[in-house]
Scaffold this motif. Sequence first.
Motif, mmCIF file in Angstrom:
data_model
loop_
_atom_site.group_PDB
_atom_site.id
_atom_site.type_symbol
_atom_site.label_atom_id
_atom_site.label_comp_id
_atom_site.label_asym_id
_atom_site.label_seq_id
_atom_site.Cartn_x
_atom_site.Cartn_y
_atom_site.Cartn_z
ATOM 1 N N VAL A 1 18.421 0.360 -24.972
ATOM 2 C CA VAL A 1 18.941 -0.976 -24.676
ATOM 3 C C VAL A 1 18.012 -2.050 -25.253
ATOM 4 C CG1 VAL A 1 19.449 -2.607 -22.794
ATOM 5 C CG2 VAL A 1 20.110 -0.205 -22.571
ATOM 6 N N ASN A 2 16.707 -1.780 -25.217
ATOM 7 C CA ASN A 2 15.710 -2.758 -25.675
ATOM 8 C C ASN A 2 15.160 -2.448 -27.071
ATOM 9 O OD1 ASN A 2 15.488 -4.514 -23.290
ATOM 10 N ND2 ASN A 2 14.803 -2.655 -22.267
ATOM 11 N N ARG A 3 15.916 -1.703 -27.864
ATOM 12 C CA ARG A 3 15.419 -1.295 -29.184
ATOM 13 C C ARG A 3 15.208 -2.481 -30.118
ATOM 14 N NH1 ARG A 3 19.971 2.691 -31.249
ATOM 15 N NH2 ARG A 3 18.458 3.024 -32.891
ATOM 16 N N ARG A 4 15.873 -3.589 -29.868
ATOM 17 C CA ARG A 4 15.668 -4.773 -30.723
ATOM 18 C C ARG A 4 14.237 -5.307 -30.611
ATOM 19 N NH1 ARG A 4 18.256 -6.014 -26.224
ATOM 20 N NH2 ARG A 4 17.716 -7.847 -24.986
ATOM 21 N N HIS A 5 13.517 -4.858 -29.575
ATOM 22 C CA HIS A 5 12.129 -5.287 -29.388
ATOM 23 C C HIS A 5 11.129 -4.319 -30.035
ATOM 24 C CE1 HIS A 5 13.234 -8.457 -26.554
ATOM 25 N NE2 HIS A 5 14.085 -7.604 -26.017
ATOM 26 N N ASP A 6 11.646 -3.309 -30.746
ATOM 27 C CA ASP A 6 10.750 -2.337 -31.358
ATOM 28 C C ASP A 6 9.856 -3.014 -32.391
ATOM 29 O OD1 ASP A 6 9.544 0.026 -31.968
ATOM 30 O OD2 ASP A 6 11.282 0.952 -32.923
ATOM 31 N N ALA A 7 8.675 -2.409 -32.605
ATOM 32 C CA ALA A 7 7.748 -2.925 -33.617
ATOM 33 C C ALA A 7 8.333 -2.688 -35.003
ATOM 34 C CB ALA A 7 6.401 -2.228 -33.487
ATOM 35 N N ARG A 8 8.237 -3.669 -35.873
ATOM 36 C CA ARG A 8 8.693 -3.524 -37.246
ATOM 37 C C ARG A 8 7.672 -2.722 -38.044
ATOM 38 N NH1 ARG A 8 12.938 -4.140 -35.229
ATOM 39 N NH2 ARG A 8 14.022 -6.104 -35.017
ATOM 40 N N ARG B 1 2.388 -0.292 -39.041
ATOM 41 C CA ARG B 1 1.357 0.093 -40.022
ATOM 42 C C ARG B 1 0.016 -0.563 -39.677
ATOM 43 N NH1 ARG B 1 0.692 2.635 -45.057
ATOM 44 N NH2 ARG B 1 -1.554 2.574 -45.364
ATOM 45 N N GLU B 2 0.050 -1.827 -39.301
ATOM 46 C CA GLU B 2 -1.191 -2.521 -38.918
ATOM 47 C C GLU B 2 -1.828 -1.856 -37.693
ATOM 48 O OE1 GLU B 2 0.101 -6.530 -38.400
ATOM 49 O OE2 GLU B 2 -0.056 -7.014 -40.539
ATOM 50 N N ALA B 3 -0.991 -1.434 -36.739
ATOM 51 C CA ALA B 3 -1.504 -0.764 -35.545
ATOM 52 C C ALA B 3 -2.161 0.566 -35.917
ATOM 53 C CB ALA B 3 -0.371 -0.529 -34.542
ATOM 54 N N MET B 4 -1.513 1.337 -36.783
ATOM 55 C CA MET B 4 -2.081 2.612 -37.214
ATOM 56 C C MET B 4 -3.417 2.403 -37.927
ATOM 57 S SD MET B 4 -0.158 5.047 -36.170
ATOM 58 C CE MET B 4 -0.840 6.381 -37.123
#
Length: 199
Positions: free
Chosen positions: A175-182, A187-190
């Motif tokens: 339901v909240n997938r629109r809030h997923d990280a792009r 990549r920046e997090a990794m």
Amino acid sequence: RRCNLTCMHCYSISTDIDFPGELATREVFGVMDDLKAFGVPALILSGGEPLLRKDLFEIAERSKSMGFYTALSTNGTLIDPPLAQRIAGTGFDYVGISLDGLEETHDRFRRKKHAFEKSLGALRLLRDHGVKVGVRFTLTADNAADLPGLLDLAEAEGFDKFYLSHLNYAGRGNVNRRHDARFVTAREAMDMVFARCLD
């Protein structure tokens, strides 16, 4: 599936009710026998909130006696000193507790005030009882900014492990997938996690 929280990105739409179709203890044991026969080396007891199962410790003790690497994945909010001692005594190989960010972000994601305080307290209690613990973090667009602070926290507290996860598109997570990280955020997090590990 039963859980004491109703988190925004829960992959099973858990809540604090009795769900139909949950496995009875003997059925759980049957599944464990099958997993052992298939050569599965590890068993992670998760949920919902697994600490709400009355037979959790019976399952965990059987898992250990069968030779499984036995882990517990919990939100941590139910863990007080006596329960921490019982978890330690059961011999879990690892306990992962999810933090969705620092206090304000975590409490908003978990939809419960003081959830962060309780989860962090559980991590500390278990660490102090000699249990290998880890912070579990599901990256989204709404909490990515908290990642550096969480890494600082995990390092300062001496927690053994940091688990970075993607959003699971199931349950409320779908339901909240629109809030997923792009892609760029992920990549920046990794890159940040790799750099911290190397450091």
